[in-house]
Design a protein around this motif. Structure first.
Motif, PDB file in Angstrom:
ATOM      1  N   GLY A 106       0.810  -1.219  -0.124  1.00  0.00           N
ATOM      2  CA  GLY A 106       0.079   0.060   0.172  1.00  0.00           C
ATOM      3  C   GLY A 106       0.922   1.214   0.101  1.00  0.00           C
ATOM      4  O   GLY A 106       1.957   1.246  -0.111  1.00  0.00           O
ATOM      5  N   GLU A 107       0.164   2.334   0.062  1.00  0.00           N
ATOM      6  CA  GLU A 107       0.885   3.819   0.192  1.00  0.00           C
ATOM      7  C   GLU A 107       0.362   4.307   1.537  1.00  0.00           C
ATOM      8  O   GLU A 107      -0.817   4.144   1.966  1.00  0.00           O
ATOM      9  CB  GLU A 107       0.330   4.724  -0.942  1.00  0.00           C
ATOM     10  N   PRO A 108       1.073   4.572   2.435  1.00  0.00           N
ATOM     11  CA  PRO A 108       2.789   4.429   2.233  1.00  0.00           C
ATOM     12  C   PRO A 108       3.125   2.915   2.358  1.00  0.00           C
ATOM     13  O   PRO A 108       2.462   2.378   3.101  1.00  0.00           O
ATOM     14  CB  PRO A 108       3.191   5.213   3.500  1.00  0.00           C
ATOM     15  N   VAL A 109       4.356   2.861   2.090  1.00  0.00           N
ATOM     16  CA  VAL A 109       4.921   1.605   1.995  1.00  0.00           C
ATOM     17  C   VAL A 109       5.101   1.207   3.437  1.00  0.00           C
ATOM     18  O   VAL A 109       5.659   2.317   4.158  1.00  0.00           O
ATOM     19  CB  VAL A 109       6.131   1.171   1.228  1.00  0.00           C
ATOM     20  N   ARG A 110       4.895   0.176   4.095  1.00  0.00           N
ATOM     21  CA  ARG A 110       5.239  -0.223   5.475  1.00  0.00           C
ATOM     22  C   ARG A 110       6.232  -1.512   5.647  1.00  0.00           C
ATOM     23  O   ARG A 110       6.088  -2.438   4.761  1.00  0.00           O
ATOM     24  CB  ARG A 110       3.928  -0.356   6.485  1.00  0.00           C
TER      25      ARG A 110
END
Length: 75
Positions: A58-62
């Motif tokens: 997803g955004e933001p990448v985690r």
């Protein structure tokens, strides 16, 4: 020991770098230390070093870490 899953916000560049280091058998110290600090912030005590699990899409990448924690002991 129970595991606590920690997700740290990141950017795509850093996430690629962390994955590359992980594949090379190395550690991204900054994110590992941030995962440990997050466990402490949540009131638990880490029992081992955080283990890199992967990243989210997803955004933001985690960045995703699993951290073994001590069981809560009430005396």
């Amino acid at each position: 020991m129970p595991l606590m899953r920690i997700q740290l916000d990141s950017d795509r560049y850093t996430a690629r770098r962390v994955v590359g280091l992980h594949r090379a058998g190395k550690v991204h110290r900054e994110s590992r230390d941030a995962a440990r600090a997050e466990v402490w912030r949540r009131g638990r005590t880490p029992a081992a070093e955080p283990v890199f699990v992967g990243t989210t899409n997803g955004e933001p990448v985690r960045l995703v870490y699993d951290v073994e924690v001590y069981r809560d002991v009430v005396g």
